[in-house]
Design an enzyme around this catalytic site. Structure first.
Site, PDB file in Angstrom:
ATOM      1  N   LYS A 193       0.102  13.330   3.246  1.00 21.59           N
ATOM      2  CA  LYS A 193       0.353  12.387   4.393  1.00 21.59           C
ATOM      3  C   LYS A 193       0.102  12.971   5.622  1.00 21.59           C
ATOM      4  O   LYS A 193      -0.691  12.555   6.573  1.00 21.59           O
ATOM      5  CB  LYS A 193       1.435  11.545   4.216  1.00 21.59           C
ATOM      6  N   ARG A 268      10.724   1.208   4.680  1.00 17.71           N
ATOM      7  CA  ARG A 268      11.094   1.557   3.392  1.00 17.71           C
ATOM      8  C   ARG A 268      11.672   0.407   2.445  1.00 17.71           C
ATOM      9  O   ARG A 268      11.646   0.563   1.167  1.00 17.71           O
ATOM     10  CB  ARG A 268      12.046   2.680   3.446  1.00 17.71           C
ATOM     11  N   ARG A 307       2.906  24.925  -3.338  1.00 20.22           N
ATOM     12  CA  ARG A 307       3.594  24.765  -1.948  1.00 20.22           C
ATOM     13  C   ARG A 307       4.815  25.723  -1.631  1.00 20.22           C
ATOM     14  O   ARG A 307       5.139  26.406  -0.724  1.00 20.22           O
ATOM     15  CB  ARG A 307       3.715  23.198  -1.122  1.00 20.22           C
ATOM     16  N   ARG A 313      10.464  26.183   0.301  1.00 17.00           N
ATOM     17  CA  ARG A 313      11.261  25.017   0.352  1.00 17.00           C
ATOM     18  C   ARG A 313      11.948  24.694  -1.031  1.00 17.00           C
ATOM     19  O   ARG A 313      11.092  24.860  -2.123  1.00 17.00           O
ATOM     20  CB  ARG A 313      10.505  23.652   0.627  1.00 17.00           C
ATOM     21  N   ARG A 325      11.637  13.222  -7.532  1.00 15.12           N
ATOM     22  CA  ARG A 325      11.095  12.720  -5.987  1.00 15.12           C
ATOM     23  C   ARG A 325      10.232  11.801  -6.030  1.00 15.12           C
ATOM     24  O   ARG A 325      10.100  10.813  -5.411  1.00 15.12           O
ATOM     25  CB  ARG A 325      10.843  13.996  -5.051  1.00 15.12           C
TER      26      ARG A 325
END
Ligand code: IMP
Ligand code: MG
Length: 369
Positions: A193, A268, A307, A313, A325
Site C-alpha cells: 500500500k 475503518r 521484510r 520489526r 493480522r
C-alpha cells in the site's frame, strides 16, 4: 453541476425563487414610488436580465435606461471600476431606481453614487436582486434587496464567469472544491500500500492523508485536536470518530485546491465511512473509489517474513502473528468492502506482480473513474 471554463458550479437558486424575489421587489418599489414615473437604471452587463424581468412585472408606466460599468476579473471584484457608458439623458428632478443584479463589495455602487452626485435627481434608490452582506464594505443604503447570499461566487441570470453563464435562467454557486479524485486506499499488511500510495500521489498530484501521520502530527504539535485526542489515548480509550474527522477536515481544508486525496488508514468502520462521505459532501466533493490491493495470504506471509528479516520489526517475524493480522484485516474491512460496493465504488486490484505491473493496474482503475 455545470462547468464554465475551468470551474465547476452547483445549482443554488432556482428560477422559481428568483421569480418570487423579483415579484416582491417590483411590488415594493411600485408601492413606494406612488404616482411618479420612475426611471429604472440598469447597470450593464450583469443587470440586463434583472431589468428585463423587473420591468415586465412593474405594473405602472416607467422608463428604462442603462449605464455600463466593468469591475470584475475572473471570480474577484476589483477596486478599479471602468465607466464604459455613463448617463445619456438628463435625470433632473426624476425618481431614479438603480437596478443591480448583485452587490458584492459595493465598489460598483460607489461609482454609481459618483455618477449621480451632480444629477439633481428627486430621489435615488438602490435595488439589487442579490446581496452578499459578508462582502459589502460600503455604507450606502440598499433600499431593496431580493435575496441575501453568502460570500461565494455565483453565475447565471445575467451573472458571468469570464463571459460565460449569463444566459442560464437559474443561479449556480461555485463549488467549494473543484473536481477531485478522492481515493480510499486499502490493503492487508504486506500488500504494498505504502509503495503504491507514493506512486499515485505523484502521478495524479493527490495529497496523501495517512491517518496515523495526521494523529502524530497533531499530537506532536499540540494542536487543540491533538491534545483532545491524547486525553483519550492517555486514558486508554479509543479516540472518538468526530475528533479524527475534524483532523481530516483540517487536512482537506489546508489542501482545498488539491486534485484529490488518498485516504489511508481511514475509514475503518461504516460509521467512519459515512462520516467521511459527509465531510467530502460538505466540501462539494465525494469519495471516488475505494481501491483495495488483493494479495493471497500465503504470499503476504512470505513477503512479511522476508521484510521481517531485514527490518527487524517484531510483528513481521512470526508467522502466527502475521496470519492473525491478516485475518483481523479481513474481518474489519469486509464491512467497508460492502459499504463501497453498494455505491459501486469498490475496486479490487490484483496486488501480486512487479511494482510497475501493479501501478499499471491501479492507473487503469483510476483512469476509468
Ligand atoms: P462590487 O463592485 O464588488 O459590488 O461588484 C459588483 C459587480 O461585480 C456586479 O455588478 C457583478 O458584475 C460582479 N459580481 C459580484 N459578485 C459576483 C458573483 O458572485 N458572480 C458574478 N459576478 C459578480
Ligand atoms: Mg453588475
Amino acid at each position: 453541476m455545470i462547468k464554465l471554463h475551468d470551474k465547476y458550479f452547483k445549482p443554488f437558486i432556482s428560477a422559481k425563487e428568483i421569480d418570487a424575489a423579483m415579484t416582491r421587489l417590483a411590488k415594493e418599489i411600485a408601492n413606494d414610488v406612488g404616482d411618479d414615473i420612475p426611471v429604472f437604471v440598469g447597470i450593464l452587463n450583469g443587470s440586463f436580465m434583472v431589468v428585463s424581468d423587473f420591468v415586465k412585472k412593474y405594473p405602472k408606466p416607467c422608463e428604462v435606461t442603462f449605464i455600463k460599468l466593468a469591475s470584475y476579473e475572473g471570480v474577484k471584484s476589483t477596486e478599479d471600476i471602468q465607466r464604459l457608458i455613463g448617463l445619456t439623458q438628463d435625470l433632473t428632478g426624476r425618481t431614479v431606481v438603480v437596478l443591480e443584479d448583485i452587490i458584492d463589495t459595493g465598489n460598483t455602487l460607489a461609482e454609481v453614487h459618483r455618477i449621480f452626485k451632480n444629477e439633481n435627481v428627486k430621489s435615488l434608490k438602490i435595488a439589487t436582486l442579490f446581496y452578499k452582506p459578508e462582502a459589502y464594505k460600503k455604507d450606502f443604503k440598499l433600499h431593496y434587496i431580493g435575496i441575501e447570499i453568502p460570500n461565494k461566487f455565483i453565475v447565471g441570470y445575467g451573472l458571468d464567469y469570464d463571459g460565460l453563464g449569463r444566459n442560464i435562467p437559474e443561479v449556480y454557486q461555485i463549488k467549494e472544491t473543484q473536481h477531485m479524485t478522492n481515493l480510499v486506499l486499502f490493503g492487508p499488511p504486506g500488500a504494498g500500500k505504502g509503495t503504491q500510495a507514493e506512486f499515485l500521489k505523484d502521478k495524479y498530484h493527490l495529497v496523501h492523508i495517512s491517518t496515523g501521520d495526521v494523529f502524530r502530527f497533531n499530537i506532536k504539535n499540540e494542536t487543540a485536536l491533538g491534545m483532545l485526542a491524547k486525553s483519550y489515548i492517555d486514558k486508554g480509550e479509543l479516540v472518538p470518530d468526530q475528533i479524527t474527522i475534524d483532523m481530516l477536515e483540517a487536512e482537506v481544508e489546508k489542501n482545498s485546491d488539491a486534485n484529490g486525496f488518498i485516504f489511508d488508514g481511514f475509514p475503518r468502520t461504516s460509521a467512519q465511512a459515512e462520516a467521511l462521505d459527509k465531510l467530502m459532501e460538505s466540501k462539494d466533493s465525494a469519495i471516488s473509489a475505494m481501491i483495495a490491493l488483493e494479495v493471497d495470504d500465503d504470499i503476504l506471509v512470505k513477503r512479511l517474513l522476508s521484510r521481517g528479516k531485514t527490518s527487524g520489526r517484531a510483528d513481521d517475524a512470526d508467522e502466527t502473528v502475521i496470519r492473525n493480522r491478516i485475518k483481523e484485516y479481513y474481518k474489519k474491512t469486509a464491512i467497508l468492502k460492502d459499504y463501497y460496493s453498494a455505491q459501486n465504488k469498490y475496486f479490487g486490484v490484483d496486488g501480486v506482480g512487479s511494482v510497475e505491473k501493479i501501478t499499471e493496474r491501479l492507473a487503469k482503475v483510476i483512469g476509468n473513474l
